[in-house]
Write an enzyme that holds these catalytic residues in place. Structure first.
Site, short mmCIF file in Angstrom:
data_model
loop_
_atom_site.label_atom_id
_atom_site.label_comp_id
_atom_site.label_asym_id
_atom_site.label_seq_id
_atom_site.Cartn_x
_atom_site.Cartn_y
_atom_site.Cartn_z
CE1 TYR A 58 43.83 40.97 55.12
CE2 TYR A 58 45.91 39.82 54.83
CZ TYR A 58 45.01 40.79 54.43
OH TYR A 58 45.29 41.56 53.33
CB SER A 197 42.51 40.72 44.45
OG SER A 197 42.08 40.84 45.78
N PRO A 198 45.48 39.25 42.67
CG PRO A 198 47.41 37.93 42.77
CD PRO A 198 46.41 38.62 43.64
CG LEU A 199 45.16 34.45 40.64
CD1 LEU A 199 45.22 33.12 41.39
CD2 LEU A 199 45.59 34.26 39.19
CD GLN A 201 38.39 38.80 46.38
OE1 GLN A 201 37.17 38.69 46.21
NE2 GLN A 201 38.93 39.38 47.43
N GLY A 202 40.15 34.66 42.07
CA GLY A 202 39.84 33.38 41.43
C GLY A 202 39.00 33.52 40.17
N GLY A 206 39.04 30.87 35.61
CA GLY A 206 38.14 30.24 34.66
C GLY A 206 37.39 29.06 35.26
N1 LIG Z 1 45.92 45.26 51.06
C1 LIG Z 1 44.66 44.95 50.87
O1 LIG Z 1 43.76 45.77 51.05
C2 LIG Z 1 44.35 43.54 50.40
C3 LIG Z 1 43.06 43.24 49.93
C4 LIG Z 1 42.83 41.94 49.48
C5 LIG Z 1 43.84 40.98 49.52
N2 LIG Z 1 45.07 41.31 50.00
C6 LIG Z 1 46.17 40.32 50.05
O2 LIG Z 1 46.34 39.75 48.76
C7 LIG Z 1 46.23 38.32 48.84
C8 LIG Z 1 45.64 37.79 47.57
O3 LIG Z 1 44.40 38.41 47.23
P1 LIG Z 1 43.01 37.63 47.28
O4 LIG Z 1 43.15 36.45 48.14
O5 LIG Z 1 41.96 38.65 47.57
O6 LIG Z 1 42.78 37.20 45.75
P2 LIG Z 1 43.54 36.26 44.72
O7 LIG Z 1 44.91 35.99 45.16
O8 LIG Z 1 43.32 36.89 43.39
O9 LIG Z 1 42.66 34.94 44.75
C9 LIG Z 1 42.94 33.90 45.64
C10 LIG Z 1 42.01 32.73 45.36
O10 LIG Z 1 42.14 32.33 43.98
C11 LIG Z 1 42.09 30.91 43.87
N3 LIG Z 1 43.39 30.47 43.31
C12 LIG Z 1 44.64 30.75 43.78
N4 LIG Z 1 45.58 30.19 43.01
C13 LIG Z 1 44.93 29.53 42.02
C14 LIG Z 1 45.35 28.74 40.93
N5 LIG Z 1 46.65 28.54 40.66
N6 LIG Z 1 44.40 28.20 40.11
C15 LIG Z 1 43.08 28.40 40.35
N7 LIG Z 1 42.62 29.15 41.38
C16 LIG Z 1 43.53 29.71 42.21
C17 LIG Z 1 41.87 30.38 45.29
O11 LIG Z 1 40.47 30.28 45.52
P3 LIG Z 1 39.56 28.96 45.13
O12 LIG Z 1 40.47 27.80 44.94
O13 LIG Z 1 38.63 28.82 46.29
O14 LIG Z 1 38.83 29.39 43.89
C18 LIG Z 1 42.42 31.50 46.15
O15 LIG Z 1 41.88 31.55 47.44
C19 LIG Z 1 45.41 38.08 50.12
O16 LIG Z 1 45.59 36.78 50.63
C20 LIG Z 1 45.94 39.16 51.01
O17 LIG Z 1 47.18 38.75 51.58
C21 LIG Z 1 45.34 42.59 50.43
#
Ligand SMILES: NC(=O)c1ccc[n+]([C@@H]2O[C@H](COP(=O)([O-])OP(=O)(O)OC[C@H]3O[C@@H](n4cnc5c(N)ncnc54)[C@H](OP(=O)(O)O)[C@@H]3O)[C@@H](O)[C@H]2O)c1
Length: 322
Positions: A58, A197-199, A201-202, A206
């Site tokens: 990262y 990516s539990p959301l 990725q946003g 919604g």
């Molecule tokens: N092991 C792997 O291969 C792998 C792959 C991917 C990710 N990961 C890890 O998992 C973590 C999370 O996954 P991710 O970042 O891909 O996706 P995510 O957690 O599903 O989405 C994060 C994005 O959602 C939005 N968000 C977060 N909280 C929110 C809320 N309460 N209300 C509204 N929007 C919200 C923000 O973007 P905006 O505000 O810009 O919309 C934020 O950057 C990463 O940071 C990383 O540490 C691991």
């Protein structure tokens, strides 16, 4: 905050903090974000978050540095999780890379050291030999894997000769694959599925629609944000909103609560600001009723996005428009 009901050296919070966003330009958060990232970490600590996930890849080490600096003296109190990007994960390489990650994080030991993805050529036998040595000398606490199928997770455990505590996989209401075998295994064997990516990725917030897609290269490459898929997601988002209203919560919080119903699942949402980390931490306290859960399952089933090869030309078109 709630914690995983497992015997671990330090408690593991059901909501952790993902830090891919830290120091990674491809999220498009701009130069101010580094300062906000530190505030996000400090606020997460205040709220009882104990799991902080990063990786050497990262921002090419920047995420580890930003996280370590922001944690400061609290580093020893929490579960710092990092990952080796397994280009050639032979035992000596694993050892050397762990030392480099620990140095960037400023920690004496990495609480959870994960293999970022399965290497198609190098067997886990040698990778896990490296991990075992790291555990024996105390540089690594628990070993984890990421993006592993069940068979390979179990093989990795046999190779390590100890538990591989966690498997970090994509898991959200729009990616429910882990429910098939990884989560049942975790529950039966006392392991953890870490939902990344539990959301979506946003997507599940919604906030986005066809006229208002998110910025940044990461999400331009994510087929869920194609206008067609944002349109197809309308019903799912409407169901999330309906359940959210009943809890005085947001769709994102309900999407997280859906995952956390499984006792051995933790979610590590990333955050673009402090308010999001506050909402995400609060989601750990939401208990969904059975009928609410059933409605969410039905809505998630009905969501049929365009993905895989069919999405590729559309993604290229969407990219060239920017
Ligand atoms: N092991 C792997 O291969 C792998 C792959 C991917 C990710 N990961 C890890 O998992 C973590 C999370 O996954 P991710 O970042 O891909 O996706 P995510 O957690 O599903 O989405 C994060 C994005 O959602 C939005 N968000 C977060 N909280 C929110 C809320 N309460 N209300 C509204 N929007 C919200 C923000 O973007 P905006 O505000 O810009 O919309 C934020 O950057 C990463 O940071 C990383 O540490 C691991």
């Amino acid at each position: 905050m709630r914690y995983v009901p497992l015997d671990t050296p330090k408690p593991i919070s059901k909501i952790g903090l993902g830090t891919w966003q830290f120091g990674s330009r491809e999220w498009g958060y701009g130069p101010d974000y580094e300062q906000r990232a530190a505030q996000i970490v400090r606020r997460a600590l205040d709220l009882g978050v104990t799991l902080f996930d990063t990786a050497e890849i990262y921002g090419f080490g920047r995420s580890e540095r930003i996280l370590g600096a922001a944690l400061g003296d609290d580093r020893a109190k929490v579960v710092v999780a990092s990952k080796i990007f397994p280009v050639l994960p032979l035992a000596p390489v694993v050892q050397q890379r762990a030392v480099a990650s620990a140095a960037r994080l400023g920690v004496a030991g990495i609480d959870l050291y994960q293999v970022h993805q399965p290497n198609p050529v190098v067997a886990d036998t040698t990778t896990m030999r490296g991990m075992r040595t790291l555990q024996d000398v105390g540089l690594v606490g628990e070993v984890g894997v990421s993006n592993y199928g069940l068979r390979r997770w179990r093989f990795a455990e046999a190779a390590l000769g100890r538990r591989v505590l966690s498997n970090q996989v994509r898991y959200s209401m729009v990616d429910r694959g882990p429910e098939k075998d990884l989560i049942p295994y975790a529950e039966q064997a006392g392991r953890i599925v870490i939902a990344y990516s539990p959301l979506g990725q946003g997507f599940l917030s919604g906030r986005y629609d066809a006229r208002n897609p998110p910025a940044g290269a990461v999400r331009r490459a994510n087929p869920y944000f194609l206008p067609e898929n944002l349109e197809r997601g309308t019903e799912l988002i409407a169901t999330l909103r309906e359940v959210a209203d009943a809890h005085d919560a947001t769709p994102s919080q309900i999407a997280l609560a859906y995952l956390l119903r499984h006792p051995n699942v933790v979610a590590i949402p990333g955050a673009s600001g402090v308010e999001q980390v506050e909402r995400n931490a609060a989601a750990a306290e939401i208990d969904l009723a059975d009928d609410e859960h059933a409605a969410l399952v039905t809505a998630a089933h009905a969501f049929r996005p365009v993905t895989g090869l069919a999405a590729v030309p559309k993604l290229i078109r969407a990219r060239t428009r920017k």
